[in-house]
Design an enzyme around this catalytic site. Structure first.
Site, mmCIF file in Angstrom:
data_model
loop_
_atom_site.group_PDB
_atom_site.id
_atom_site.type_symbol
_atom_site.label_atom_id
_atom_site.label_comp_id
_atom_site.label_asym_id
_atom_site.label_seq_id
_atom_site.Cartn_x
_atom_site.Cartn_y
_atom_site.Cartn_z
ATOM 1 C CG HIS A 289 -1.855 1.297 0.899
ATOM 2 N ND1 HIS A 289 -2.884 1.373 0.000
ATOM 3 C CD2 HIS A 289 -1.666 2.558 1.332
ATOM 4 C CE1 HIS A 289 -3.315 2.607 -0.088
ATOM 5 N NE2 HIS A 289 -2.594 3.349 0.722
ATOM 6 C CE1 TYR B 49 -1.894 7.679 -0.792
ATOM 7 C CE2 TYR B 49 -1.469 5.746 0.551
ATOM 8 C CZ TYR B 49 -2.353 6.619 -0.028
ATOM 9 O OH TYR B 49 -3.692 6.440 0.131
ATOM 10 N NE ARG C 267 -6.552 -7.457 -9.957
ATOM 11 C CZ ARG C 267 -5.720 -6.902 -9.072
ATOM 12 N NH1 ARG C 267 -6.037 -6.868 -7.799
ATOM 13 N NH2 ARG C 267 -4.576 -6.387 -9.467
ATOM 14 N NE ARG C 268 -3.195 -9.866 -10.209
ATOM 15 C CZ ARG C 268 -2.395 -9.869 -9.162
ATOM 16 N NH1 ARG C 268 -2.584 -10.737 -8.206
ATOM 17 N NH2 ARG C 268 -1.397 -9.040 -9.073
ATOM 18 C CG HIS D 192 -9.093 2.125 -7.470
ATOM 19 N ND1 HIS D 192 -9.261 3.421 -7.039
ATOM 20 C CD2 HIS D 192 -7.986 1.670 -6.842
ATOM 21 C CE1 HIS D 192 -8.301 3.728 -6.175
ATOM 22 N NE2 HIS D 192 -7.503 2.682 -6.043
ATOM 23 C CG PHE D 193 -4.845 -0.157 -9.848
ATOM 24 C CD1 PHE D 193 -4.240 -0.297 -11.075
ATOM 25 C CD2 PHE D 193 -5.183 -1.304 -9.150
ATOM 26 C CE1 PHE D 193 -3.993 -1.531 -11.613
ATOM 27 C CE2 PHE D 193 -4.938 -2.551 -9.685
ATOM 28 C CZ PHE D 193 -4.341 -2.668 -10.914
ATOM 29 C CG HIS D 194 -5.576 1.024 -15.284
ATOM 30 N ND1 HIS D 194 -5.814 -0.174 -14.675
ATOM 31 C CD2 HIS D 194 -4.588 0.782 -16.184
ATOM 32 C CE1 HIS D 194 -5.017 -1.100 -15.193
ATOM 33 N NE2 HIS D 194 -4.261 -0.543 -16.107
HETATM 34 C C1 HEM Z 1 -2.936 1.535 -22.845
HETATM 35 C C2 HEM Z 1 -2.983 1.624 -21.574
HETATM 36 C C3 HEM Z 1 -3.360 0.511 -20.647
HETATM 37 C C4 HEM Z 1 -4.265 -0.491 -20.832
HETATM 38 C C5 HEM Z 1 -5.162 -0.721 -22.034
HETATM 39 C C6 HEM Z 1 -4.227 -1.320 -19.655
HETATM 40 C C7 HEM Z 1 -5.008 -2.433 -19.456
HETATM 41 C C8 HEM Z 1 -4.968 -3.251 -18.358
HETATM 42 C C9 HEM Z 1 -5.834 -4.352 -18.123
HETATM 43 C C10 HEM Z 1 -6.943 -4.823 -19.041
HETATM 44 C C11 HEM Z 1 -5.485 -4.890 -16.932
HETATM 45 C C12 HEM Z 1 -6.167 -6.054 -16.243
HETATM 46 C C13 HEM Z 1 -5.684 -7.348 -16.728
HETATM 47 C C14 HEM Z 1 -6.233 -8.468 -15.903
HETATM 48 O O1 HEM Z 1 -6.476 -8.265 -14.691
HETATM 49 O O2 HEM Z 1 -6.410 -9.578 -16.434
HETATM 50 C C15 HEM Z 1 -4.387 -4.143 -16.417
HETATM 51 C C16 HEM Z 1 -3.750 -4.404 -15.235
HETATM 52 C C17 HEM Z 1 -2.814 -3.567 -14.667
HETATM 53 N N1 HEM Z 1 -2.357 -2.368 -15.181
HETATM 54 FE FE1 HEM Z 1 -2.815 -1.595 -16.987
HETATM 55 N N2 HEM Z 1 -3.323 -0.808 -18.783
HETATM 56 C C18 HEM Z 1 -2.775 0.306 -19.348
HETATM 57 C C19 HEM Z 1 -1.818 1.139 -18.792
HETATM 58 C C20 HEM Z 1 -1.323 0.987 -17.516
HETATM 59 C C21 HEM Z 1 -0.459 1.933 -16.869
HETATM 60 C C22 HEM Z 1 0.034 3.209 -17.497
HETATM 61 C C23 HEM Z 1 -0.195 1.439 -15.642
HETATM 62 C C24 HEM Z 1 0.644 2.013 -14.540
HETATM 63 C C25 HEM Z 1 1.454 3.003 -14.626
HETATM 64 C C26 HEM Z 1 -0.868 0.174 -15.515
HETATM 65 C C27 HEM Z 1 -0.807 -0.632 -14.416
HETATM 66 C C28 HEM Z 1 -1.460 -1.835 -14.295
HETATM 67 C C29 HEM Z 1 -1.323 -2.721 -13.169
HETATM 68 C C30 HEM Z 1 -0.449 -2.516 -11.941
HETATM 69 C C31 HEM Z 1 -2.170 -3.807 -13.405
HETATM 70 C C32 HEM Z 1 -2.412 -5.006 -12.483
HETATM 71 C C33 HEM Z 1 -1.676 -6.178 -12.943
HETATM 72 C C34 HEM Z 1 -2.052 -7.379 -12.126
HETATM 73 O O3 HEM Z 1 -3.221 -7.531 -11.741
HETATM 74 O O4 HEM Z 1 -1.145 -8.160 -11.841
HETATM 75 N N3 HEM Z 1 -1.560 -0.059 -16.673
HETATM 76 N N4 HEM Z 1 -4.080 -3.128 -17.310
HETATM 77 CU CU LIG Z 2 -3.919 0.137 -0.601
#
Ligand code: HEM
Ligand SMILES: [Cu+2]
Ligand SMILES: [Cu+2]
Lengths: 589, 149
Positions: A219, A223, A444-445, A380-382
């Site tokens: 967490h 920050y 998710r995931r 949320h976190f996006h």
């Molecule tokens: C084109 C831009 C982006 C798209 C379309 C995108 C799409 C996604 C999607 C669909 C997931 C969920 C996948 C799943 O849970 O099966 C995901 C997870 C995630 N994304 Fe992105 N994302 C983008 C950019 C970013 C950026 C800029 C960041 C951070 C700076 C980010 C951080 C993350 C993180 C931390 C996860 C979680 C991964 C996990 O659950 O292990 N994403 N993203």
């Molecule tokens: Cu947290």
């Protein structure tokens, strides 16, 4: 302020290297929405498996990109605000550690030896290079703080005994104090639990303890990403809005930073509301502190809005009595001077407004049951790390590259449009993910395109189709936004030099200021923070290591439903069998 | 601090306190609580559905790579509408997530630990159970069904 060639190279590398990696991270983001919607129905695409790509997406975007960029940005901030050159040797060591660490982890991920996602929950286990790489990256990022900035700040203090630390440096120091503290639990997890298991030195691990140590780090780390963006909001944004711009209140900004320091750590259990083995009372206490950490963001919202109003009205005295009309005078889409940066801050702030509200939903204890691990969470976190944090970093990257290279910002038009494409894409993407997650439990995931979103599969769930398709549209817009930014960044990097290379920031002064000696006593606050963090974690760590866990688990890899040891054993057996068979055949001949 | 700042800060604190009180009320007053530390049920090796009485059940869910064992290997079970079910969860191998969609039941299955929550299935229908934590190459097919009739 002028910089030596070495320092120029180091800071530029700390901006450009993670941004190049981000190209791959974003590429896989776009792939993920396609996979999830079933546009790509496959385990893998171009040699990279869905979950391998998801690991790369998470690790590159929020561990590698953020960490290295924040070191580069903070280097420049501290150097410029204190007017002290950086120490080259220290900086080379830091950069070297971070780059080598990244390469080690990247090798493990790209070769499929670390498909464990960025949270690396055991008993799934990765190759040891992944863990060692992560440790090197993180330790490298601490080197400048301890061996460069702190010594410089001590010198500065000696020269300016009755001034308080400049706000930008104060915020940066709070951030790195927090970073130092939070690294301890995750380092313990990696060095004492995961690395020995991965090397085969031990046979078993306590997964709940590992999760608890991870979220002790996991967490506050959000920050660590956010505070550099807040430093920019407080010290740079007002000056971008207008030449006469000022920060509304300096003590309020410092209060927000101190509250972040105190409340960021005793809150990690809000990621474990649904974990068994931990007593509810501790979870509820962590939920309470999480509401505490919402407070400094609310203070920031107030101060930022007040600063915007002050800055606009300073330039347009005729708006003096306007309540809302002044909003229309903000430089939403302007190209002159530094004003182009405003679009990044503005789009980021709009997204963060939703990020903050949805974060409170996550934190709300029993309400979390409705959203936990559904697509709501990435939705949320996006809007937080993928919204405000990323967009402010983009603006700073482009700005710093042009200053350090002595070039003009190229393709300014594209650069100004990029954050609006990003914002619109993120609205659609996050809306789809959040609403799909809450209403229908879209997980998710998960590579849903193969099963739940595949009309030919018996597991088909038609109620998820619309959400997944909307997220594709959003994802494509996000990709376009990134492309616009990236074109501008590369063109700026390689443009002909027209000015001297410098490090400088348009820092704003404060409108309200006061000495506030209490707030500026960082040592005392650090001690208080550590005490609170330790106290808040003694009971859950006791639960996770003694009370709630019956036995430890052997290691697994993602490909086989049997423990790794057993797998290696059976492999050995079959190999031996084949060997003896071959021997027999030879003997028969 | 000027007046506007003070008002803003007070308002923010009050808002957060109201939110938090409502949560505590929902948890303690309305008994909508999250899974807690179970120390009296050992992690089990097999899924089991036990009928304790008219519309009273105990369900042991064993999450494993890559299916939910609800009852001696079955990934689908049937119970009558209006049943109250005490559900225990554990994992045989890695971390899984168990979400019974359409209910508040949402628990991580962590090997070596046991999670517990009680669910009352009022409405007849198919309740999908989806694994929502990455657990390996078969994760996206890891699911089960609770059929309430
Ligand atoms: C084109 C831009 C982006 C798209 C379309 C995108 C799409 C996604 C999607 C669909 C997931 C969920 C996948 C799943 O849970 O099966 C995901 C997870 C995630 N994304 Fe992105 N994302 C983008 C950019 C970013 C950026 C800029 C960041 C951070 C700076 C980010 C951080 C993350 C993180 C931390 C996860 C979680 C991964 C996990 O659950 O292990 N994403 N993203
Ligand atoms: Cu947290
Ligand atoms: Cu699973």
């Amino acid at each position: 302020m002028q910089v030596s060639n070495a320092i120029k190279f180091i800071i530029l590398t700390e901006i450009v290297f993670p941004t190049l990696l981000l190209v791959f991270g974003i590429y896989h983001g776009v792939m993920q929405v396609l996979y999830r919607a079933g546009v790509i129905k496959a385990e893998s695409f171009l040699g990279i498996d869905y979950y391998q790509g998801l690991t790369l997406h998470g690790v590159i975007n929020v561990i590698v990109f953020t960490t290295i960029f924040i070191v580069g940005f903070s280097n420049a901030i501290v150097m410029y605000a204190l007017k002290k050159p950086l120490r080259e040797k220290v900086q080379w060591i830091a950069l070297g550690m971070m780059v080598i660490g990244t390469m080690m982890a990247a090798w493990a991920m790209f070769t499929g030896r670390a498909t464990v996602l960025y949270t690396f929950y055991p008993p799934l286990i990765a190759h040891w290079t992944f863990y060692l790489g992560a440790v090197l990256l993180v330790l490298g990022s601490l080197v400048p703080f301890f061996f460069d900035w702190i010594p410089s700040a001590i010198e500065w203090k000696r020269e300016n005994p009755d001034q308080k630390l400049p706000l930008a440096v104060f915020g940066t120091f709070v951030n790195f104090i927090l970073w130092t503290i939070m690294i301890v639990p995750v380092a313990v997890e990696i060095l004492f639990q995961l690395l020995p298991l991965s090397l085969g030195l031990v046979d078993e691990i306590n997964p709940l303890l590992a999760r608890t140590l991870f979220w002790f780090f996991g967490h506050p780390v959000v920050y660590f990403w956010l505070l550099p963006a807040y430093v920019a909001l407080y010290t740079i944004l007002p000056k971008i809005v207008s030449e006469k711009g000022k920060l509304y209140s300096d003590p309020a900004a410092r209060l927000a930073f101190i509250l972040f320091l105190i409340f960021s750590l005793p809150v990690g259990l809000h990621h474990q509301f649904t974990d068994p083995g931990i007593t509810n009372t501790w979870k509820l206490i962590h939920a309470l502190f999480t509401f505490g950490v919402a407070l400094p963001s609310m203070i920031t919202a107030f101060t930022v809005a007040a600063s915007l109003e002050y800055s606009v009205k300073a330039e347009h005295p005729e708006l003096k009595n306007s309540k809302f009309y002044w909003w229309t005078f903000l430089p939403y889409m302007r190209l002159e001077g530094n004003k182009w940066m405003f679009s990044y801050f503005f789009a980021g702030l709009v997204l963060f407004f939703f990020g903050g509200i949805t974060g409170i939903v996550n934190a709300s204890y029993n309400v979390n049951l409705v959203v936990h691990n559904t697509a709501y969470v990435p939705g949320h976190f996006h809007t937080t790390v993928g919204g405000l944090v990323l967009l402010v970093f983009f603006a700073m990257a482009l700005y710093m590259v042009s200053k350090l290279r002595g070039t003009e910002v190229k393709f300014k038009g594209l650069a100004v449009l990029a954050p609006y494409f990003w914002m619109q894409g993120m609205f659609m993407f996050s809306y789809a993910m959040m609403v799909g997650g809450v209403i229908t439990g879209f997980p998710r995931r998960t590579n849903t395109g193969l099963t739940y979103l595949n009309p030919d599969s018996p597991l088909y769930r038609p109620e998820w189709v619309g959400y997944a398709q909307l997220s594709v549209v959003g994802g494509v817009l996000l990709g376009i936004g990134f492309l616009f930014f990236f074109i501008s960044l590369m063109a700026t990097l390689f443009a002909p030099k027209v000015r001297e290379s410098v490090v400088e920031f348009p820092f704003a002064e404060a409108y309200h200021d006061a000495p506030a000696p209490m707030l500026n006593n960082l040592k005392t606050w650090t001690v208080a923070t550590i005490i609170l963090a330790v106290l808040s974690y003694i009971p859950p760590l006791y639960d996770a290591s003694v009370r709630g866990v019956f036995f430890k688990s052997p290691a697994y890899i993602e490909k086989y439903p049997m423990p790794l040891k057993q797998l290696q054993g059976s492999e050995k057996n079959t190999q031996e069998k084949e060997l003896s068979k071959a021997e027999k055949e030879v003997a028969q001949r | 601090m000027d007046r506007a700042e003070k008002t803003g800060l007070t308002f923010a604190i009050i808002l957060l306190l109201v939110f938090f009180s409502l949560i505590v009320y929902a948890a303690k007053g309305l008994k909508i609580d999250i899974p807690t530390c179970v120390t009296d049920v050992e992690p089990f090796q097999e899924g089991k559905l036990i009928k304790h009485g008219e519309k009273r059940y105990e369900l042991h869910i064993l999450a494993r790579m890559w299916f939910f064992d609800f009852n001696k290997g079955a990934t689908e079970i049937k119970i009558p509408a209006g049943s109250t079910v005490d559900i225990f969860v554990t994992s045989k191998d890695v971390v899984h997530g168990v979400h019974i969609q359409g209910t508040d039941f949402n628990i991580m299955a962590i090997p070596g630990t046991v999670g517990y929550m009680r669910v009352k299935f009022e409405k007849p229908g198919v309740y999908h159970v989806v694994c929502h934590e990455f657990c390996g190459v078969g994760h996206h097919a890891m699911q089960g069904k609770i059929i309430v009739e």
